[in-house]
Design a protein around this motif. Sequence first.
Motif, PDB file in Angstrom:
ATOM      1  N   UNK A 166       0.827  -1.204   0.000  1.00  0.00           N
ATOM      2  CA  UNK A 166       0.000   0.000   0.000  1.00  0.00           C
ATOM      3  C   UNK A 166       0.866   1.261   0.000  1.00  0.00           C
ATOM      4  N   UNK A 167       2.024   1.203   0.675  1.00  0.00           N
ATOM      5  CA  UNK A 167       2.901   2.371   0.746  1.00  0.00           C
ATOM      6  C   UNK A 167       3.451   2.756  -0.637  1.00  0.00           C
ATOM      7  N   UNK A 168       3.503   1.778  -1.561  1.00  0.00           N
ATOM      8  CA  UNK A 168       4.037   2.057  -2.884  1.00  0.00           C
ATOM      9  C   UNK A 168       2.990   2.624  -3.837  1.00  0.00           C
ATOM     10  N   UNK A 169       1.735   2.536  -3.467  1.00  0.00           N
ATOM     11  CA  UNK A 169       0.703   3.129  -4.308  1.00  0.00           C
ATOM     12  C   UNK A 169       0.861   4.640  -4.277  1.00  0.00           C
ATOM     13  N   UNK A 170       0.451   5.290  -5.351  1.00  0.00           N
ATOM     14  CA  UNK A 170       0.794   6.694  -5.546  1.00  0.00           C
ATOM     15  C   UNK A 170      -0.345   7.673  -5.286  1.00  0.00           C
ATOM     16  N   UNK A 171      -1.427   7.233  -4.664  1.00  0.00           N
ATOM     17  CA  UNK A 171      -2.507   8.174  -4.322  1.00  0.00           C
ATOM     18  C   UNK A 171      -1.939   9.299  -3.464  1.00  0.00           C
ATOM     19  N   UNK A 172      -2.322  10.525  -3.809  1.00  0.00           N
ATOM     20  CA  UNK A 172      -1.847  11.686  -3.068  1.00  0.00           C
ATOM     21  C   UNK A 172      -0.530  12.251  -3.558  1.00  0.00           C
ATOM     22  N   UNK A 173       0.097  11.586  -4.526  1.00  0.00           N
ATOM     23  CA  UNK A 173       1.362  12.081  -5.087  1.00  0.00           C
ATOM     24  C   UNK A 173       1.074  12.874  -6.357  1.00  0.00           C
ATOM     25  N   UNK A 174       2.090  13.573  -6.842  1.00  0.00           N
ATOM     26  CA  UNK A 174       2.010  14.271  -8.128  1.00  0.00           C
ATOM     27  C   UNK A 174       2.897  13.528  -9.111  1.00  0.00           C
ATOM     28  N   UNK A 175       2.310  13.039 -10.209  1.00  0.00           N
ATOM     29  CA  UNK A 175       3.111  12.412 -11.255  1.00  0.00           C
ATOM     30  C   UNK A 175       3.599  13.498 -12.190  1.00  0.00           C
ATOM     31  N   UNK A 176       4.888  13.511 -12.443  1.00  0.00           N
ATOM     32  CA  UNK A 176       5.487  14.484 -13.358  1.00  0.00           C
ATOM     33  C   UNK A 176       5.982  13.737 -14.585  1.00  0.00           C
ATOM     34  N   UNK A 177       5.558  14.185 -15.756  1.00  0.00           N
ATOM     35  CA  UNK A 177       6.004  13.546 -16.992  1.00  0.00           C
ATOM     36  C   UNK A 177       7.483  13.806 -17.197  1.00  0.00           C
ATOM     37  N   UNK A 178       8.207  12.748 -17.503  1.00  0.00           N
ATOM     38  CA  UNK A 178       9.627  12.878 -17.814  1.00  0.00           C
ATOM     39  C   UNK A 178       9.767  13.429 -19.234  1.00  0.00           C
ATOM     40  N   UNK A 179      10.796  14.233 -19.475  1.00  0.00           N
ATOM     41  CA  UNK A 179      11.024  14.693 -20.853  1.00  0.00           C
ATOM     42  C   UNK A 179      11.217  13.485 -21.767  1.00  0.00           C
ATOM     43  N   UNK A 180      10.622  13.543 -22.943  1.00  0.00           N
ATOM     44  CA  UNK A 180      10.811  12.472 -23.914  1.00  0.00           C
ATOM     45  C   UNK A 180      10.051  11.205 -23.607  1.00  0.00           C
ATOM     46  N   UNK A 181       8.973  11.283 -22.837  1.00  0.00           N
ATOM     47  CA  UNK A 181       8.234  10.063 -22.494  1.00  0.00           C
ATOM     48  C   UNK A 181       7.529   9.462 -23.701  1.00  0.00           C
ATOM     49  N   UNK A 182       7.391  10.226 -24.783  1.00  0.00           N
ATOM     50  CA  UNK A 182       6.880   9.648 -26.017  1.00  0.00           C
ATOM     51  C   UNK A 182       5.394   9.802 -26.247  1.00  0.00           C
ATOM     52  N   UNK A 183       4.654  10.399 -25.325  1.00  0.00           N
ATOM     53  CA  UNK A 183       3.221  10.608 -25.508  1.00  0.00           C
ATOM     54  C   UNK A 183       2.956  12.110 -25.434  1.00  0.00           C
ATOM     55  N   UNK A 184       2.699  12.719 -26.584  1.00  0.00           N
ATOM     56  CA  UNK A 184       2.537  14.175 -26.657  1.00  0.00           C
ATOM     57  C   UNK A 184       1.402  14.689 -25.781  1.00  0.00           C
TER      58      UNK A 184
END
Length: 190
Positions: free
Chosen positions: A7-25
């Motif tokens: 459960x500690x590894x789940x990302x609820x409450x976090x901010x996902x930041x797109x990495x440069x060059x992730x490939x999805x415009x």
Amino acid sequence: MSSGMSEAEYLSGRLLLAMPGMGDARFDHAVVAMCVHDEHGALGIGIGHVRDGITLHGLLEDVGIDPGVAPDVPILNGGPVETARGFVLHSNDWGGEGSVTVNSLCDLSASMDVLRAIAEGRGPSRYLVALGYAGWGAGQLEGEMRRHGWYAAQGRPEILFETPTGRRWQQAWKREGIDPSHLVAQTGSA
């Protein structure tokens, strides 16, 4: 848990930041407030880009609510899924039908209640309104996290509510102690 994540590894409450060059415009310089993440999948609301051509007053009028005292703020592009569905990320000083707490980051509401409350001046003190969401099936986000795609930053309410939309990606990186200009668009393999 079948996915092997605690459960500690789940990302609820976090901010996902797109990495440069992730490939999805669609996710270039994206900042996604993670609202739900468990063994069944994940749901997040994009907070890094404004939705062109619509503001809060227009949205309220479209759903039959008099804008009242609501400021005419931009609507955010919440993500590529169900782009006509509205979501409100807000401070926890308001709770109504269907309001869900997302750790200490914010609350999430997807009902008309919160829009009516905002229009009438009795809504949450701080909020963001978005159309659409980002969704991942079971195990899909975990796979994207292992590849060069997303960085899970700490969920900081000030990034949501005090940072201008166009600066959220950069400021979230800086709050992590990372200068985003030093990020590379590719990861190596050894």
